[in-house]
Scaffold this motif. Structure first.
Motif, PDB file in Angstrom:
ATOM      1  N   ALA A  93     -36.239 -16.013 -10.870  1.00 45.62           N
ATOM      2  CA  ALA A  93     -35.478 -15.521  -9.718  1.00 45.62           C
ATOM      3  C   ALA A  93     -34.562 -16.669  -9.276  1.00 45.62           C
ATOM      4  N   GLY A  94     -34.031 -16.571  -8.057  1.00 49.07           N
ATOM      5  CA  GLY A  94     -33.080 -17.566  -7.598  1.00 49.07           C
ATOM      6  C   GLY A  94     -33.721 -18.741  -6.873  1.00 49.07           C
ATOM      7  N   THR A  95     -33.608 -18.749  -5.537  1.00 47.65           N
ATOM      8  CA  THR A  95     -34.072 -19.905  -4.776  1.00 47.65           C
ATOM      9  C   THR A  95     -35.571 -20.130  -4.910  1.00 47.65           C
ATOM     10  N   ILE A  96     -35.947 -21.411  -4.979  1.00 45.61           N
ATOM     11  CA  ILE A  96     -37.377 -21.773  -5.039  1.00 45.61           C
ATOM     12  C   ILE A  96     -37.847 -22.340  -3.696  1.00 45.61           C
ATOM     13  N   LYS A  97     -36.948 -22.445  -2.732  1.00 44.51           N
ATOM     14  CA  LYS A  97     -37.276 -23.161  -1.493  1.00 44.51           C
ATOM     15  C   LYS A  97     -38.423 -22.537  -0.689  1.00 44.51           C
ATOM     16  N   PRO A  98     -38.402 -21.235  -0.391  1.00 39.64           N
ATOM     17  CA  PRO A  98     -39.530 -20.695   0.392  1.00 39.64           C
ATOM     18  C   PRO A  98     -40.863 -20.839  -0.341  1.00 39.64           C
ATOM     19  N   MET A  99     -40.834 -20.685  -1.650  1.00 36.25           N
ATOM     20  CA  MET A  99     -42.074 -20.706  -2.441  1.00 36.25           C
ATOM     21  C   MET A  99     -42.681 -22.102  -2.535  1.00 36.25           C
ATOM     22  N   LEU A 100     -41.839 -23.137  -2.588  1.00 35.30           N
ATOM     23  CA  LEU A 100     -42.335 -24.501  -2.836  1.00 35.30           C
ATOM     24  C   LEU A 100     -42.164 -25.446  -1.644  1.00 35.30           C
TER      25      LEU A 100
END
Length: 338
Positions: free
Chosen positions: A84-91
């Motif tokens: 998917a795109g952004t990894i910011k919320p997940m990590l």
């Protein structure tokens, strides 16, 4: 590979169906030990179970947020491939731990960006030719209305302004090279003059781009730095008859200012993203005659989703074959990431 790595697939059954082709999933199983929950959603508890002793994981839309406990059950975790795109919320909670452990993180923004760039080009051409408006006129029994023809234009000798030399922006530049444009202007504070030269574009200020372009396409990331970057101060600089396209994020544009400028009738806008989605039923973007509004469909909604799954599996396979990773996320520029 001397030993098959254990790969945790942390996506729902529906996302697997939508985003991972059978042949790609089989390829993943051929070179690794795959653990997959076959569940309608990935709960934190299921994620904890699947991640135990994992060497790598494939994540995507709907994957729960990582925390130290998740990383703790996978002490040998080496790669997180995000389909998917952004990894910011997940990590967000574990980015420093990921950096400390030197876990490789990749995402599929390049794959998604191809679809967004293609959509943007389509919107650009259809809007320059006034196809949307001619469509409505022909329904009314009219044909080649002179006043509407006066508003149409062609890519030939046009100046295209691209805000953000992102993966989407760069792919759009590649697509635009097929046209006899006057020039392509780019505003991006992180783009060097050398890279601009390699791309075959002119780096310029936002003000110059807004005032000189026949079409302006927004491809910057949504960050604190870019919030409301497009506002009344630069919208008023646009040429009469210019086209503004936003397939990036709604928060980059001061929507109220854009609506006020559109109400003058001077410019046209193609909007695929809004500051709140969906926009309210009384939002003028839904009814203004010089707006083409689409419901956030530029990216992965159909076959392009299969590309993101292939992209993630390709990266995992490269990593464990000790080949060069192509799309690693640089966690050191966290604040610049979308």
């Amino acid at each position: 590979m001397s030993q098959r790595p254990k790969i945790a697939v942390l996506v729902s059954s529906q996302m697997k169906k939508d985003c991972i082709a059978d042949e790609d999933f089989q390829r993943l199983k051929n070179f690794s030990e795959v653990v997959f929950g076959e569940s309608s959603s990935v709960t934190y508890e299921l994620m904890l179970k699947l991640m135990k002793d994992a060497d790598g994981c494939l994540t995507g839309w709907g994957t729960p947020q990582f925390d130290k406990q998740i990383l703790g059950v996978a002490p040998q975790l080496k790669i997180i491939a995000h389909a998917a795109g952004t990894i910011k919320p997940m990590l967000e909670k574990v980015r420093e731990e990921i950096k400390r452990r030197k876990i490789v993180v990749t995402n599929a923004t390049t794959s998604l960006g191809i679809g967004v760039a293609e959509f943007t080009l389509g919107m650009m051409l259809m809007t320059m030719k006034r196809a949307w408006w001619f469509k409505e006129l022909t329904k009314e029994g009219k044909w080649q209305e002179k006043e509407e023809r006066k508003k149409s234009c062609d890519p030939y000798n046009a100046t295209i302004g691209i805000i953000g030399a992102s993966k989407v922006g760069r792919h759009l530049i590649k697509l635009l090279k097929q046209f006899d444009l006057k020039k392509i202007l780019v505003f991006d504070p992180y783009l060097s003059k050398e890279d601009a030269s390699k791309l075959g574009v002119e780096k310029t200020s936002l003000e110059e781009l807004m005032s000189s372009s026949d079409v302006i396409s927004l491809h910057a990331p949504s960050t604190q730095e870019t919030k409301w970057m497009i506002n009344k101060n630069n919208l008023k600089l646009m040429k009469d008859g210019a086209i503004f396209i936003n397939t990036a994020r709604g928060a980059i544009v001061n929507e109220k200012d854009l609506i006020e400028e559109l109400k003058t009738g001077r410019i046209t806008a193609c909007i695929d993203v809004t500051d709140t989605e969906p926009p309210s039923l009384d939002n003028p973007l839904r009814t203004l005659p010089n707006v083409v509004l689409t419901p956030h469909i530029a990216g992965g909604i159909a076959q392009n989703r299969l590309r993101v799954g292939k992209h993630a599996i390709d990266e995992i396979e490269r990593f464990f074959n000790k080949e060069k990773i192509l799309y690693q996320v640089n966690l050191d520029i966290w604040d610049q990431l979308a």
